[in-house]
Design an enzyme around this catalytic site. Sequence first.
Site, PDB file in Angstrom:
ATOM      1  N   ARG A  34       9.944  -2.519   2.416  1.00  0.00           N
ATOM      2  CA  ARG A  34      10.821  -1.767   3.308  1.00  0.00           C
ATOM      3  C   ARG A  34      12.174  -1.507   2.670  1.00  0.00           C
ATOM      4  O   ARG A  34      13.103  -1.048   3.335  1.00  0.00           O
ATOM      5  CB  ARG A  34      11.011  -2.528   4.632  1.00  0.00           C
ATOM      6  N   GLU A  46       0.347  -0.571   1.603  1.00  0.00           N
ATOM      7  CA  GLU A  46      -0.637  -0.293   2.647  1.00  0.00           C
ATOM      8  C   GLU A  46      -2.050  -0.683   2.215  1.00  0.00           C
ATOM      9  O   GLU A  46      -2.843  -1.158   3.023  1.00  0.00           O
ATOM     10  CB  GLU A  46      -0.592   1.187   3.046  1.00  0.00           C
ATOM     11  N   GLN A  51      -6.533  -5.509   6.187  1.00  0.00           N
ATOM     12  CA  GLN A  51      -7.230  -6.752   6.543  1.00  0.00           C
ATOM     13  C   GLN A  51      -6.577  -7.986   5.938  1.00  0.00           C
ATOM     14  O   GLN A  51      -7.233  -9.001   5.706  1.00  0.00           O
ATOM     15  CB  GLN A  51      -8.697  -6.683   6.091  1.00  0.00           C
ATOM     16  N   THR A  52      -5.290  -7.903   5.635  1.00  0.00           N
ATOM     17  CA  THR A  52      -4.630  -9.006   4.954  1.00  0.00           C
ATOM     18  C   THR A  52      -3.243  -9.230   5.550  1.00  0.00           C
ATOM     19  O   THR A  52      -2.520  -8.277   5.820  1.00  0.00           O
ATOM     20  CB  THR A  52      -4.499  -8.698   3.449  1.00  0.00           C
ATOM     21  N   LEU A  89      -6.667 -12.076  -3.931  1.00  0.00           N
ATOM     22  CA  LEU A  89      -6.264 -11.293  -2.755  1.00  0.00           C
ATOM     23  C   LEU A  89      -7.470 -10.808  -1.946  1.00  0.00           C
ATOM     24  O   LEU A  89      -7.357 -10.555  -0.750  1.00  0.00           O
ATOM     25  CB  LEU A  89      -5.405 -10.104  -3.189  1.00  0.00           C
ATOM     26  N   TYR A  91     -11.212  -8.430  -1.318  1.00  0.00           N
ATOM     27  CA  TYR A  91     -11.599  -7.011  -1.211  1.00  0.00           C
ATOM     28  C   TYR A  91     -11.204  -6.258  -2.482  1.00  0.00           C
ATOM     29  O   TYR A  91     -10.360  -5.361  -2.465  1.00  0.00           O
ATOM     30  CB  TYR A  91     -10.962  -6.368   0.019  1.00  0.00           C
ATOM     31  N   TYR A 129      -6.511   5.361   8.599  1.00  0.00           N
ATOM     32  CA  TYR A 129      -5.299   4.572   8.867  1.00  0.00           C
ATOM     33  C   TYR A 129      -4.267   4.747   7.751  1.00  0.00           C
ATOM     34  O   TYR A 129      -3.092   5.062   8.001  1.00  0.00           O
ATOM     35  CB  TYR A 129      -5.603   3.065   9.032  1.00  0.00           C
ATOM     36  N   ASP A 147      -4.274   1.017  13.313  1.00  0.00           N
ATOM     37  CA  ASP A 147      -4.915  -0.166  12.737  1.00  0.00           C
ATOM     38  C   ASP A 147      -5.235  -1.142  13.871  1.00  0.00           C
ATOM     39  O   ASP A 147      -5.146  -0.784  15.050  1.00  0.00           O
ATOM     40  CB  ASP A 147      -3.988  -0.803  11.701  1.00  0.00           C
TER      41      ASP A 147
END
Length: 368
Positions: A34, A46, A51-52, A89, A91, A129, A147
Amino acid sequence: MGQSLQKIENFDIKTFQEDLIGWYIREKRDLPWRKDQDPYKVWVSEIMLQQTRVETVIPYFNNFIKKFPNVEALANADEEEVLKAWEGLGYYSRARNLHSAVKEVAAKYGGKLPDDPKQLGKLKGIGPYTKGAILSIAYNKPEPAVDGNVMRVLSRILLIEEDIAKPKTRRIFEEAAANLISKERPSDFNQALMELGAMVCTPTSPSCLLCPVQEHCLAFSEGLQEKLPVKTRSKSTKQVSIACAVLVQNNDLYIHKRPDTGLLANLWEFPNCEVRTNRIPKRIYLENFLREEYGVEAELSELKGTIQHVFSHLTWNINVYFGKVCSDESMKELEKVFIKDIDRYAFPVPHQKIFALYKEKAGIQVEP
DNA sequence: AAGACGGGGCT
DNA sequence: AGCCCAGTCTT
């Protein structure tokens, strides 16, 4: 017209936006992604956040941006390096798809991430998303970004009882979000909705008494906030029995690179196989597998330990053996690497656990 | 529509 | 032990 739209008709959208965005500006967390609106950083964040949890992503994001500060740096990196930065992490197709998409952006769009929804949505790893998130957060366009947080928050505020486990339900929430979004401040609005879901409107025990939009919430007024969202549950995971060998010869370890599709694609592992039979001792079964599949003659130890690892859809129960290689003259598919170089390779967590067991039981020291 | 695809933290 | 998390891709 959907039922959600009828509810929106007697809903004070303007005040809702002001209350939500006002709270967000006051209370938002200070997160690394940010600090600016660099589309590349928004993109990376993103993808990592899919999912994290935020707390999990923060150190990975900082390290990743340090290593690959922009599109060009990531486009020019080797996949090995990218997977190493993603190690742990999960995936991992996210990392491979991001790498592939970044190369495409470098080649086709001069390194600038498109702000056109059509072009953006065609990039690997960018679904509905993430497309909405990038368009709103990086380019301040009034696009919905739905999401899990947004579905939970909106299911409560608008009292939507559709099953969020069903794929087609997302459309209902996208329509609702598109109607609620602030056209003046789409970036703040979408982030506020997700921030509210993470900090206040939580899955269990939401903090309704502290909620900045409590007076807009239909579920709260009915006392139904704990009942929403409606989600049908998934079924339990399949058990898989695995035998695994930590093979050594002098200062070398034998490791295998997994295939480029499927589970843990392109990551490294210690040689192992699934054991579907109990007619043969697992140690013997594994020795035969190593000979037939990898062409190495190995003498395995007794069982040194078992490791369990739970994935979202299956559970590995891994029997771990140590072994000495007698002959590797017809070896194939395996790589011999120096033990001290082991940290150059990206291993999934179950194999990190296996190596930790080896270090403990074999009492070896790994010098950096 | 349903399943594959990680890993960790909370109840 | 099950659920959830700033989801996407494949079948």
